[in-house]
Motif scaffolding. Structure first.
Motif, PDB file in Angstrom:
ATOM      1  N   ARG A  46      29.772  42.816  30.474  1.00  0.00           N
ATOM      2  CA  ARG A  46      29.494  44.085  31.155  1.00  0.00           C
ATOM      3  C   ARG A  46      29.980  44.051  32.602  1.00  0.00           C
ATOM      4  N   ALA A  47      29.812  42.896  33.252  1.00  0.00           N
ATOM      5  CA  ALA A  47      30.307  42.776  34.622  1.00  0.00           C
ATOM      6  C   ALA A  47      31.831  42.888  34.662  1.00  0.00           C
ATOM      7  N   MET A  48      32.498  42.331  33.656  1.00  0.00           N
ATOM      8  CA  MET A  48      33.954  42.438  33.594  1.00  0.00           C
ATOM      9  C   MET A  48      34.380  43.883  33.366  1.00  0.00           C
ATOM     10  N   GLU A  49      33.656  44.574  32.476  1.00  0.00           N
ATOM     11  CA  GLU A  49      33.981  45.983  32.251  1.00  0.00           C
ATOM     12  C   GLU A  49      33.784  46.794  33.527  1.00  0.00           C
ATOM     13  N   ARG A  50      32.690  46.515  34.223  1.00  0.00           N
ATOM     14  CA  ARG A  50      32.453  47.220  35.485  1.00  0.00           C
ATOM     15  C   ARG A  50      33.541  46.883  36.492  1.00  0.00           C
ATOM     16  N   ASN A  51      33.935  45.615  36.536  1.00  0.00           N
ATOM     17  CA  ASN A  51      34.999  45.196  37.446  1.00  0.00           C
ATOM     18  C   ASN A  51      36.312  45.882  37.082  1.00  0.00           C
ATOM     19  N   SER A  52      36.560  46.013  35.760  1.00  0.00           N
ATOM     20  CA  SER A  52      37.785  46.695  35.327  1.00  0.00           C
ATOM     21  C   SER A  52      37.761  48.165  35.724  1.00  0.00           C
ATOM     22  N   GLU A  53      36.570  48.801  35.609  1.00  0.00           N
ATOM     23  CA  GLU A  53      36.473  50.198  36.014  1.00  0.00           C
ATOM     24  C   GLU A  53      36.730  50.360  37.517  1.00  0.00           C
ATOM     25  N   ILE A  54      36.138  49.451  38.303  1.00  0.00           N
ATOM     26  CA  ILE A  54      36.364  49.504  39.748  1.00  0.00           C
ATOM     27  C   ILE A  54      37.831  49.266  40.077  1.00  0.00           C
ATOM     28  N   PHE A  55      38.402  48.304  39.357  1.00  0.00           N
ATOM     29  CA  PHE A  55      39.814  47.988  39.564  1.00  0.00           C
ATOM     30  C   PHE A  55      40.693  49.191  39.232  1.00  0.00           C
ATOM     31  N   ALA A  56      40.389  49.863  38.108  1.00  0.00           N
ATOM     32  CA  ALA A  56      41.189  51.038  37.717  1.00  0.00           C
ATOM     33  C   ALA A  56      41.014  52.156  38.742  1.00  0.00           C
ATOM     34  N   SER A  57      39.775  52.363  39.166  1.00  0.00           N
ATOM     35  CA  SER A  57      39.537  53.422  40.161  1.00  0.00           C
ATOM     36  C   SER A  57      40.269  53.110  41.465  1.00  0.00           C
ATOM     37  N   THR A  58      40.289  51.832  41.831  1.00  0.00           N
ATOM     38  CA  THR A  58      40.983  51.444  43.062  1.00  0.00           C
ATOM     39  C   THR A  58      42.470  51.707  42.962  1.00  0.00           C
ATOM     40  N   LEU A  59      43.066  51.318  41.827  1.00  0.00           N
ATOM     41  CA  LEU A  59      44.503  51.544  41.658  1.00  0.00           C
ATOM     42  C   LEU A  59      44.831  53.030  41.635  1.00  0.00           C
ATOM     43  N   LEU A  60      43.986  53.817  40.964  1.00  0.00           N
ATOM     44  CA  LEU A  60      44.235  55.266  40.926  1.00  0.00           C
ATOM     45  C   LEU A  60      44.136  55.870  42.327  1.00  0.00           C
ATOM     46  N   ALA A  61      43.128  55.415  43.071  1.00  0.00           N
ATOM     47  CA  ALA A  61      42.969  55.943  44.426  1.00  0.00           C
ATOM     48  C   ALA A  61      44.135  55.529  45.316  1.00  0.00           C
ATOM     49  N   GLN A  62      44.567  54.270  45.175  1.00  0.00           N
ATOM     50  CA  GLN A  62      45.686  53.798  45.987  1.00  0.00           C
ATOM     51  C   GLN A  62      46.979  54.511  45.605  1.00  0.00           C
ATOM     52  N   THR A  63      47.188  54.709  44.295  1.00  0.00           N
ATOM     53  CA  THR A  63      48.387  55.439  43.866  1.00  0.00           C
ATOM     54  C   THR A  63      48.363  56.872  44.379  1.00  0.00           C
ATOM     55  N   ALA A 281      41.241  43.469  43.474  1.00  0.00           N
ATOM     56  CA  ALA A 281      40.723  43.648  42.116  1.00  0.00           C
ATOM     57  C   ALA A 281      41.454  42.715  41.184  1.00  0.00           C
ATOM     58  N   SER A 282      40.775  42.212  40.129  1.00  0.00           N
ATOM     59  CA  SER A 282      41.353  41.260  39.198  1.00  0.00           C
ATOM     60  C   SER A 282      41.454  41.892  37.830  1.00  0.00           C
ATOM     61  N   GLY A 283      42.537  41.570  37.137  1.00  0.00           N
ATOM     62  CA  GLY A 283      42.692  42.114  35.797  1.00  0.00           C
ATOM     63  C   GLY A 283      43.513  41.227  34.908  1.00  0.00           C
ATOM     64  N   GLY A 284      43.729  39.962  35.311  1.00  0.00           N
ATOM     65  CA  GLY A 284      44.588  39.088  34.548  1.00  0.00           C
ATOM     66  C   GLY A 284      43.879  38.428  33.389  1.00  0.00           C
ATOM     67  N   THR A 285      44.682  37.927  32.456  1.00  0.00           N
ATOM     68  CA  THR A 285      44.124  37.217  31.298  1.00  0.00           C
ATOM     69  C   THR A 285      43.405  35.957  31.742  1.00  0.00           C
ATOM     70  N   TRP A 286      43.978  35.293  32.773  1.00  0.00           N
ATOM     71  CA  TRP A 286      43.341  34.073  33.253  1.00  0.00           C
ATOM     72  C   TRP A 286      41.934  34.360  33.771  1.00  0.00           C
ATOM     73  N   PHE A 287      41.818  35.444  34.519  1.00  0.00           N
ATOM     74  CA  PHE A 287      40.503  35.799  35.062  1.00  0.00           C
ATOM     75  C   PHE A 287      39.526  36.103  33.936  1.00  0.00           C
ATOM     76  N   THR A 288      39.997  36.821  32.928  1.00  0.00           N
ATOM     77  CA  THR A 288      39.125  37.154  31.787  1.00  0.00           C
ATOM     78  C   THR A 288      38.662  35.889  31.090  1.00  0.00           C
ATOM     79  N   GLY A 289      39.623  34.989  30.811  1.00  0.00           N
ATOM     80  CA  GLY A 289      39.254  33.747  30.132  1.00  0.00           C
ATOM     81  C   GLY A 289      38.309  32.903  30.969  1.00  0.00           C
ATOM     82  N   ALA A 290      38.585  32.806  32.278  1.00  0.00           N
ATOM     83  CA  ALA A 290      37.727  32.011  33.148  1.00  0.00           C
ATOM     84  C   ALA A 290      36.320  32.596  33.221  1.00  0.00           C
TER      85      ALA A 290
END
Length: 592
Positions: A46-63, A281-290
């Motif tokens: 759940r924390a990863m999903e929340r982090n992914s949502e924050i990450f997506a929102s950040t990228l959308l806002a930056q774009t 924000a993190s979204g890599g496979t390595w981060f997910t696995g770790a």
């Protein structure tokens, strides 16, 4: 017979490992920690999903922030085009008023490079250049009239400015006739500038595109932008989507994160291409696995600490106690290592109990060994005295034989003396044997036959006694009757045997073992030659009766065979079973 030992195989070692305390504790701890691990994984997910949502929102806002200048320009230009189209529809002004309206709009929006009305004949007469222009040969104009709806397009060379421009077309409608034409507004691309990435200043790769998937603007040269675009993803397919992020591999082979931001819904969009980690924000496979492996790492650390504590506090002391027990079982050694003093109280209590038990066992064994030694000494003394008494009786009989003049009486006394001597030999063998529970009957028969041969030689001189005796150990209950039976059989052989046709007088005493285990059999054979002219049997038959009686005591099969030149007595019986290890002389007592 002792069975051959078998070394433990892999299956035994594997079962021993599975049944070990370490493995069982590890399994129990794993089961105990399983609910906690599941909860941790769920919370981590759940924390990863929340982090992914924050990450997506950040990228959308930056774009969205990067394309802010274009969004402003596009919305402004669309507003101008829409306002002018609405004014033309409502006022339907003449050419001069139309040109004045367009001139005032261009004056208020200096960034605009061209404003004009393209009639249904694809010609603009009302425009900001005061020049009639023909657009009938322009493919973009033909497409615009074919669609008959608002459009945004890009052209690398504008018809008026001869520069790259973005063109906005807004249809002008007439209530009676329908479509009257298009208000066309353009502004140069050169005037636009992409903002830097907020907070980091990083320049992302951003493109804008229209409803047909055609690129309007880019954040750099086209040759530099193309390798950063998603491979296998058509821009036309992104039209109509809400703000969204996705991961894809680029034409350059790099895996990047992309953000799609609507500028004007269903008409213009921005696509940002970002490196895997941007803006914190993190979204890599390595981060997910770790992140997902964190509960496993916690389990491994917990197991390691628990098993190390188990080994340090319990297992090593239990193993040390096991080694002490094995040492005591093998060599009766009692010792206490120094490390046992650092053991927990419960383990020390077990050590103390073991030492008390082992000490008591050694004392009891010592008392038992002393009692057995005293018993053996007493029994040996009994056998020694019985042997002395029987020898005394034999000497008395021998003295009596010298004084008797009757041959018949002398022979009877001599036979009685033989039987007494045999009994004395049995008791002498029991006295001389280290163990009172077994006798080497082959040695006993050797002694008996030697005595009988000496006595028999007075009656039958020249007899050759052949001995073929296998090493055989029997209990006294069988050794005594067998010795007496052999004595009677040999005495009869001396008494009734004689030289054969070749003149040889031979007596064969043979003891053999056959078979093994439950099929083990012992056979005593007494064979003597018989005189060719025969000899009268003047005996009383007592010897044969005694042989039959002794055979019955042995529960043996008695066979007599008479041939032309020899007589054979054969006795077959089952030796009583006992531990073969007892065949060896006993060693000294166990070490305390």
């Amino acid at each position: 017979m002792a069975g051959a030992g078998h070394a433990p195989g892999r299956g035994w070692a594997s079962k021993r490992m599975r049944d070990s305390l370490m493995v069982r504790v590890a399994l129990l701890l794993t089961l105990a920690m399983l609910p906690i691990g599941i909860i941790m994984i769920g919370q981590t997910w759940r924390a990863m999903e929340r982090n992914s949502e924050i990450f997506a929102s950040t990228l959308l806002a930056q774009t969205s922030a990067i394309v802010a200048p274009e969004r402003e320009a596009i919305h402004t230009t669309m507003g101008v085009a829409g306002t002018l189209a609405g004014a033309l529809e409502a006022l339907d002004p003449p050419l001069g008023a139309c040109e004045a309206l367009f001139a005032r709009a261009a004056q208020e929006n200096p960034r605009l490079s061209f404003i004009g009305l393209i009639d249904m004949d694809r010609i603009t007469r009302c425009n900001t250049t005061d020049t009639e222009r023909d657009f009938r040969e322009r493919p973009a104009v033909r497409k615009m009239f074919a669609q008959a709806e608002p459009t945004i397009s890009f052209t690398a060379r504008g018809a008026v400015t001869d520069q790259p421009v973005i063109i906005f077309a807004e249809p002008v409608m007439n209530p009676q006739d329908g479509l009257r034409g298009f208000v066309v507004v353009s502004f140069p691309v050169a005037g636009l500038g992409f903002e830097s990435v907020p907070e980091t200043g990083e320049q992302a790769t951003v493109v804008t595109f229209n409803q047909d998937g055609e690129i309007l603007t880019t954040s750099g040269p086209g040759t530099a932008v193309a390798p950063q675009m998603p491979l296998g993803v058509a821009l036309r397919g992104l039209v109509g989507s809400p703000p969204v992020t996705f991961r894809a591999r680029t034409a350059g082979g790099e895996e990047r994160t992309f953000a799609v931001v609507p500028i004007v819904r269903d008409r213009a969009y921005a696509l940002g291409s970002w490196s895997p980690v941007t803006g914190g924000a993190s979204g890599g496979t390595w981060f997910t696995g770790a992140t997902l492996s964190f509960p496993l790492i916690m389990w491994a650390v917990t197991m390691l600490v628990a098993l190390m504590a188990l080994n340090q506090l319990v297992l090593r002391h239990v193993n040390a106690l096991g080694r002490r027990m094995r040492s005591f079982a093998d060599i009766r050694r009692i010792y206490r290592p120094a490390e046992s003093r650092r053991a927990p109280t419960e383990i020390r209590d077990i050590d103390d109990a073991f030492e008390r038990m082992a000490t008591q066992i050694i004392r009891d064994e010592a008392d038992l060994e002393n009692a057995l030694r005293e018993r053996e000494i007493l029994l040996k003394e009994v056998h020694h005295r019985v042997k002395n008494n029987l020898q005394l009786m034999s000497s008395i009989i021998n003295m009596q034989v010298r004084k008797v003049h009757s041959d018949e009486a002398r022979a009877a006394l001599r036979q009685f003396q033989d039987r007494v001597a045999s009994l004395a030999s049995v008791h002498q063998a029991l006295y001389q044997e280290p163990s009172l529970t077994r006798l080497r009957v082959d040695v006993l028969l050797e002694d008996i036959v030697a005595q009988l041969a000496t006595l028999g030689s007075a009656d039958r001189s020249g007899a050759e006694v052949v001995r073929e005796l296998d090493p055989v150990t029997l209990m006294p209950d069988q050794a005594g009757p067998l010795a007496m039976l052999a004595t009677e059989a040999v005495v009869n052989a001396f008494k009734y045997g004689g030289p054969d046709a070749s003149g040889d007088f031979r007596i064969l005493l043979k003891l053999a073992l056959d078979g093994q285990g439950n099929d083990l059999r012992a056979t005593l054979t007494v064979e003597n030659t018989v005189a060719s002219e025969g000899r009268e049997n003047d005996g009383t038959g007592l010897g044969r009766q005694l042989i039959a009686a002794f055979a019955s005591q042995l529960d043996a099969r008695l066979e007599e065979e008479s041939r032309a030149d020899r007589f054979i007595v054969r006795v077959t019986f089952v030796p009583a079973l006992f531990d073969p290890a007892e065949n060896e002389p006993p060693t000294t007592g166990a070490q305390p």
